[in-house]
Design a protein around this motif. Structure first.
Motif, short mmCIF file in Angstrom:
data_model
loop_
_atom_site.label_atom_id
_atom_site.label_comp_id
_atom_site.label_asym_id
_atom_site.label_seq_id
_atom_site.Cartn_x
_atom_site.Cartn_y
_atom_site.Cartn_z
N THR A 75 0.84 -1.20 0.00
CA THR A 75 0.00 0.00 0.00
C THR A 75 0.87 1.25 0.00
O THR A 75 0.61 2.22 -0.72
CB THR A 75 -0.94 -0.01 1.23
N ARG A 113 -2.81 -5.24 -5.07
CA ARG A 113 -2.33 -4.52 -3.88
C ARG A 113 -1.67 -3.20 -4.27
O ARG A 113 -1.40 -2.38 -3.41
CB ARG A 113 -1.32 -5.39 -3.11
N ASP A 209 -3.59 6.57 10.98
CA ASP A 209 -4.81 7.27 10.59
C ASP A 209 -5.94 6.81 11.50
O ASP A 209 -5.83 5.79 12.20
CB ASP A 209 -5.14 7.02 9.10
#
Ligand SMILES: Nc1nc2c(ncn2[C@@H]2O[C@H](COP(=O)(O)OP(=O)(O)OP(=O)(O)O)[C@@H](O)[C@H]2O)c(=O)[nH]1
Ligand SMILES: [Mg+2]
Length: 341
Positions: A75, A113, A209
């Motif tokens: 990611t 991905r 996050d």
């Protein structure tokens, strides 16, 4: 990318070299397939090609990225790579994964991905070869890095799972080694291998996050404390610890700035050149040892004699050193060994 096509219609050395130098992706992919091939005639051609392209390598920034499965390597690479191509870079993503059988492919086999990079014209994603020893996979990766540089890619991102020895192998082929860590503290810090922190040029705590922000910051301060008691690899660089979110693209720019700072500082001090020279020499030794080991394993007479000698050594009937002398003689390295002994 089809290797079948490559086998049907082999290119000449000149065609490979020209295509790669022009940055032609199809030719680059076929050249990598050539490098991955274990056929002696392919190997010979691949070595000629690498020698031919050697002068046009070395112009990329080489970054290794490691971390436990699920830490967010792919990611992050997708986000970072997308930022970089948008800024005009050409990004190649490679993998070192000697355990790739676990997924039947490789850690990069699943390009979903990296959905954006997978369709980015200025990015090139190459999965790890599906089989082989760590030595074999790292050889292929290093040669693939050289091809990508010759093809004009100026950023190389090498992903590896933080298991086994693959992270040390990757650290030995890059300019910058980035270690990703999960948010959270205490137990997780205890769980990670101490060795990987010692070779990190930077630690980034991922997934900072939403609910994770505080836990990520807590983890970062623990890693900072852990790093403080280590002597930095270079007097000119204290590995920073940052928190990032690939999902929100936050601090990914800062992460890259730090990598560039490291690169320019090391270029200035001469450490970059010295490191690369050292890596090249070590690579040569690694390959030599791998070849000798393969020679030992592959020779029927040697392995037969070896298992006989093993028995004798086990029973105390032959001294280990004598057994070694005999095997060394058998593979044709006897006289040299005797001279020095
Ligand atoms: N909240 C959040 N989730 C993330 C972030 N980055 C990755 N993830 C999630 O974490 C999971 C694993 O991400 P990957 O990028 O595939 O992790 P990886 O380290 O490449 O995993 P392997 O290739 O299997 O070793 C996925 O479900 C992602 O959606 C992030 O910045 N924030
Ligand atoms: Mg991954």
């Amino acid at each position: 990318m089809s290797s079948k096509k490559g086998q049907r219609n082999n290119l000449s050395l000149e065609q490979y070299a020209e295509g790669v130098a022009e940055g032609d992706r199809a030719t680059l992919a076929r050249a990598i397939t050539l490098i991955e091939s274990t056929k002696p005639e392919h190997q010979a051609l691949a070595q000629e090609l690498l020698q031919l392209l050697l002068a046009s390598t070395g112009n990329a920034i080489r970054v290794g990225i490691t971390g436990v499965p699920g830490v967010g390597k792919s990611t992050l690479i997708d986000q970072l790579g997308t930022n970089l191509t948008a800024a005009g870079h050409k990004v190649a993503v490679l993998a070192v994964d000697p355990t790739s059988e676990r997924s039947g492919g490789s850690i990069l086999g699943d390009k979903t991905r990296m959905p954006r990079l997978a369709v980015d014209d200025n990015a090139f994603i190459r999965p790890s070869p599906t089989s082989g020893t760590l030595g074999g996979v790292t050889k292929t990766t290093r040669e693939t890095m050289a091809l990508c540089e010759a093809a004009g890619f100026d950023v190389l991102l090498i992903e590896t799972v933080g298991v086994g020895q693959s992270e040390t192998a990757v650290a030995g082929m890059v300019d910058f080694f980035l270690v990703l860590m999960l948010p959270g503290a205490g137990d997780e810090l205890q769980g990670i291998k101490k060795g990987v922190i010692e070779i990190a040029d930077m630690i980034a705590v991922t997934k900072s996050d939403g609910d994770n922000v505080q836990r990520a910051q807590l983890a970062a301060s623990e890693y900072r404390a852990a790093l403080q008691i280590l002597t930095p690899i270079s007097p000119n660089w204290s590995p920073p610890v940052i928190t990032v979110s690939a999902k929100e693209n936050s601090s990914i720019g800062e992460l890259w700035d730090l990598i560039e700072q490291h690169q320019s500082k090391f270029a200035e001090t001469g450490e970059l050149e010295a490191k690369r020279q050292e890596q090249a020499v070590r690579w040569m030794h690694d390959m030599l040892e791998e070849r000798l080991r393969a020679r030992l394993r592959g020779d029927k007479a040697v392995s037969r004699r070896l298992s006989e000698l093993e028995k004798q050594v086990r029973l105390g009937q032959a001294a280990p050193s004598l057994a070694v002398e005999e095997i060394v003689e058998l593979v044709g390295l006897g006289p040299a060994a005797k001279k020095s002994g």
